[in-house]
Write a protein that holds these residues in place. Structure first.
Motif, PDB file in Angstrom:
ATOM      1  N   SER A 288      81.447  20.617  38.976  1.00  0.00           N
ATOM      2  CA  SER A 288      80.283  21.501  38.995  1.00  0.00           C
ATOM      3  C   SER A 288      79.055  20.800  38.438  1.00  0.00           C
ATOM      4  O   SER A 288      79.147  19.966  37.538  1.00  0.00           O
ATOM      5  N   HIS A 289      77.890  21.170  38.979  1.00  0.00           N
ATOM      6  CA  HIS A 289      76.622  20.734  38.415  1.00  0.00           C
ATOM      7  C   HIS A 289      76.013  21.792  37.500  1.00  0.00           C
ATOM      8  O   HIS A 289      74.961  21.562  36.908  1.00  0.00           O
ATOM      9  N   LEU A 290      76.662  22.958  37.404  1.00  0.00           N
ATOM     10  CA  LEU A 290      76.165  23.987  36.493  1.00  0.00           C
ATOM     11  C   LEU A 290      76.481  23.568  35.061  1.00  0.00           C
ATOM     12  O   LEU A 290      77.549  23.023  34.777  1.00  0.00           O
ATOM     13  N   SER A 291      75.580  23.838  34.161  1.00  0.00           N
ATOM     14  CA  SER A 291      75.796  23.461  32.762  1.00  0.00           C
ATOM     15  C   SER A 291      76.945  24.265  32.175  1.00  0.00           C
ATOM     16  O   SER A 291      77.254  25.384  32.647  1.00  0.00           O
ATOM     17  N   PRO A 292      77.601  23.765  31.140  1.00  0.00           N
ATOM     18  CA  PRO A 292      78.684  24.523  30.504  1.00  0.00           C
ATOM     19  C   PRO A 292      78.230  25.893  30.008  1.00  0.00           C
ATOM     20  O   PRO A 292      78.957  26.884  30.151  1.00  0.00           O
ATOM     21  N   GLY A 293      77.010  25.955  29.439  1.00  0.00           N
ATOM     22  CA  GLY A 293      76.530  27.233  28.934  1.00  0.00           C
ATOM     23  C   GLY A 293      76.275  28.238  30.036  1.00  0.00           C
ATOM     24  O   GLY A 293      76.514  29.445  29.857  1.00  0.00           O
ATOM     25  N   LEU A 294      75.798  27.782  31.199  1.00  0.00           N
ATOM     26  CA  LEU A 294      75.590  28.684  32.321  1.00  0.00           C
ATOM     27  C   LEU A 294      76.925  29.102  32.924  1.00  0.00           C
ATOM     28  O   LEU A 294      77.102  30.255  33.334  1.00  0.00           O
ATOM     29  N   THR A 295      77.880  28.186  32.965  1.00  0.00           N
ATOM     30  CA  THR A 295      79.204  28.529  33.487  1.00  0.00           C
ATOM     31  C   THR A 295      79.828  29.655  32.664  1.00  0.00           C
ATOM     32  O   THR A 295      80.359  30.625  33.221  1.00  0.00           O
ATOM     33  N   ARG A 296      79.778  29.533  31.340  1.00  0.00           N
ATOM     34  CA  ARG A 296      80.355  30.602  30.511  1.00  0.00           C
ATOM     35  C   ARG A 296      79.570  31.891  30.658  1.00  0.00           C
ATOM     36  O   ARG A 296      80.144  32.981  30.660  1.00  0.00           O
ATOM     37  N   ARG A 297      78.260  31.794  30.807  1.00  0.00           N
ATOM     38  CA  ARG A 297      77.443  33.000  30.967  1.00  0.00           C
ATOM     39  C   ARG A 297      77.815  33.760  32.237  1.00  0.00           C
ATOM     40  O   ARG A 297      78.013  34.978  32.206  1.00  0.00           O
TER      41      ARG A 297
END
Length: 673
Positions: A288-297
């Protein structure tokens, strides 16, 4: 809740990994109360599927097994709840032909092919702590039960991954497997690929959450957890799948509302937060290119959106609503929501658990984009937090299909705040009423275009011959498509949507009912069906809003001739409003209110505008879904149309011209100025 919310680490959901783990444990404990004596079934309450209670019990076992597997894997094998012991007992009993709890084999029952994949995946994921500790006799029986998938027919949809996963586990366990099966199934997957990283769940225009929770999930997990290097999965294939997932997630993250709701579109919505699965797959496999913080959000928002509804997942949305189920849905089906808990397989020190949550795209600004494969205009406004799509490319059908509309696919709009009601008249549609008051259907239409114009304007168009379908004799299983029956054909209907700042202008034009455009419908449709020229009204319906009390409705049913007095209709429930205002051609307006037709509330209301049908005339209305506030249907929005093109001019002076395609579509839409 076993932990205090942490609004510094998780400013949007408050949830930490501890909350996720506690929720998973509660789900397992609640379902575990329905475990059969030998442990091979979890016989949950609720209406049985068409496969029967024994199959439903296997489904309950296999899908809750996913939760247990993710939970133990993320703890490095620690199992303080002793859940693997329960599942080990179940494996022993379920694969024993002499046991009263023996499972139906995959070569005996199609549903077992599905559940076998969940069992194989968890056995691979927890191999050191479960598989390697099973008795030799149990392992032999499990291999024998799983091996009955070899050479079996699988429908050319997401199901091919069930066989790939099972046979890959058999390969690693030293059992029989078929390279030809895997090669055949990978070829099916390749045939499902569409532009922009999307996949269709079959040859039809079947775009839904299966794209994410099945067709993107399994390929990446397969390459990550199984030894598939070399000829089974060359590096080029892994690279392609990773690129597909990244492109898909870039769209999918914009299809989640600020309240955490996923888009309420497509079949099997009882799986709820399984829609979080592809986000976790991207994080777990590093693609994924989504950041870890956005993934958890995004994943946490979805899980929390449903987490307050109790610890026993039922056939429904937030609560039990059996009318949502398909024929294959049983009491254990909702536990495929477990896929949305895949992140628990990541250890506590992973950045998805330690980084600060980041906002969703709809929480940082307005969203506007075209998603080409499903023919969607994706839109959302930060102030409302509602993600919505305007649909001109998805119907779970093919062009020319003569079946009825499937409500979860063929509507013109879907959102994270509404759901198509199972009422007497369609929401989010343009349709004709015949002399008996029956609405026409649009499935099988052709997509003309879906583009973004200058000034942030989105535009899409679709076209096809409408029809009336008598489905009363069709008792075939519901798998998401429309229903079949005798057809009466109507005129060709062209619908164009223009979206700016989250507000749609919807245009419609009827062609001469006697005209048969080339390639509009298949030959058998035209040859075998009568023509209906006795339709009485053209109707355009808006967004359905639902609540526990009857929605507040307002109508301006007749124009007065004064500026801003065009016909309009509005339906409101607390914090949600659906509004329509005629721009051109519609002469009356009203609201349909019905009870018991939606899982979102006892009452549902849908506004509509209506006019006598006139071939060649262009009709237009403003279509709004919002949280209330200033009226969106600004009377100074102007439209000019000549039957082939329409020009919209907004109050700030921006103009956009779009084509109303002839039959067949020919002119691409013009630009904006």
């Amino acid at each position: 809740m076993t932990a205090v919310e942490d609004r510094q680490l998780s400013p949007y959901t408050g949830w930490t990994r501890g909350h996720w783990a506690a929720y998973a444990d509660r789900l397992l404990a609640a379902a575990g109360k329905y475990r059969s004596p030998a442990g091979a079934r979890i016989d949950l309450p609720g209406p049985a599927s068409r496969n029967g209670r024994v199959s439903d019990g296997l489904e309950g076992f296999a899908r809750t097994f996913l939760i247990a597997g993710f939970r133990v894997a993320g703890e490095g094998g620690a199992d303080p709840g002793g859940v693997l012991e329960h599942y080990a007992r179940g494996l022993a009993a379920g694969t024993d032909p002499a046991s009263p709890e023996a499972w139906p084999r995959p070569d005996e029952l199609g549903q077992s092919k599905v559940e076998a994949a969940s069992i194989a995946l968890v056995l691979q994921l927890t191999r050191p702590w479960l598989w390697d500790r099973l008795d030799d006799a149990v392992r032999e029986r499990v291999v024998a039960w799983l091996a009955t998938v070899i050479g079996q027919p699988y429908p050319p949809i997401n199901w091919v991954w069930f066989r790939i996963v099972v046979e890959s586990f058999l390969r690693e366990a030293g059992g029989p497997w078929s390279a030809a099966d895997v090669e055949e199934d990978l070829a099916v997957h390749a045939s499902l690929r569409r532009p922009g990283g999307w996949l269709s769940d079959g040859a039809e225009r079947a775009y839904d959450h299966y794209t994410g929770w099945a067709l993107h999930l399994y390929p990446l997990l397969w390459t990550h957890f199984f030894d598939v290097t070399g000829t089974l999965c060359p590096g080029s294939l892994r690279h392609r799948w990773g690129a597909d997932l990244r492109a898909y997630l870039d769209d999918a993250v914009r299809l989640v509302g600020s309240d955490g709701s996923p888009l309420r579109q497509g079949r099997s919505l009882v799986y709820r937060f399984a829609a979080a699965a592809p986000f976790w797959a991207g994080a777990l496999t590093g693609t994924s290119h989504l950041s870890p913080g956005l993934t958890r959000r995004v994943a946490g928002g979805m899980v929390r959106h449903f987490g307050a509804s109790g610890d026993l997942l039922t056939l429904g949305w937030h609560h039990a609503w059996p009318a949502m189920r398909q024929a294959y849905s049983g009491p254990g089906s909702p536990y495929w929501a477990a896929k949305g808990l895949l992140g628990l397989a990541l250890p506590a020190g992973h950045p998805v658990w330690t980084d600060v949550e980041e906002p969703l795209p709809i929480e940082t600004g307005d969203v506007a984009r075209v998603v080409a494969a499903p023919g969607w205009l994706v839109s959302g406004r930060r102030r409302d937090g509602i993600a919505l799509v305007v649909n001109h490319g998805t119907d779970h059908a093919r062009p020319g299909d003569p079946r009825s509309d499937a409500p979860l696919y063929a509507r013109l709009g879907y959102s994270t705040a509404t759901m198509p009601p199972l009422g007497s008249l369609p929401d989010n549609a343009v349709y004709l009423l015949d002399a008996d008051g029956r609405p026409s259907h649009r499935s099988g239409f052709s997509t003309c275009y879906a583009i973004q114009l200058p000034g942030g304007v989105l535009a899409a168009a679709s076209q096809g011959r409408v029809r009336w379908v008598d489905t009363s004799a069709d008792d075939s299983p519901d798998h998401g498509s429309g229903r079949s029956g005798p057809v009466v054909a109507g005129p060709v209907l062209t619908v164009v949507s223009v979206v700016r700042n989250g507000v749609e202008v919807r245009l419609a034009r009827l062609d001469d009912p006697a005209r048969t455009p080339p390639n509009a419908v298949n030959d058998s449709f035209l040859a075998s069906d009568a023509r209906n020229e006795s339709f009485t009204a053209l109707r355009l319906s808006g967004w359905p809003v639902a609540g526990e009390t009857r929605p507040v409705t307002r109508t301006c049913a007749e124009p007065t001739g004064n500026p801003g007095s065009a016909v309009s209709a509005t339906a409101e429930v607390p914090e949600l409003r659906s509004a329509l205002r005629s721009l051109r051609g519609f002469t009356t307006a009203d609201v349909v209110a019905e009870s018991g037709v939606s899982p979102l509330g006892e009452w549902t209301a849908t506004p509509y505008v209506e006019a006598p049908p006139q071939p060649g005339a262009v009709y237009a209305a403003v279509v709004v879904l919002d949280r209330g506030g200033p009226e969106e249907a600004d009377p100074s929005l102007a439209i000019a149309a000549d039957g082939r093109h329409a020009t919209l001019t907004w109050p700030d002076g921006l103009s956009a011209q779009v084509s109303l395609p002839a039959s067949p579509p020919e002119d691409p839409p013009a630009g904006a100025s």
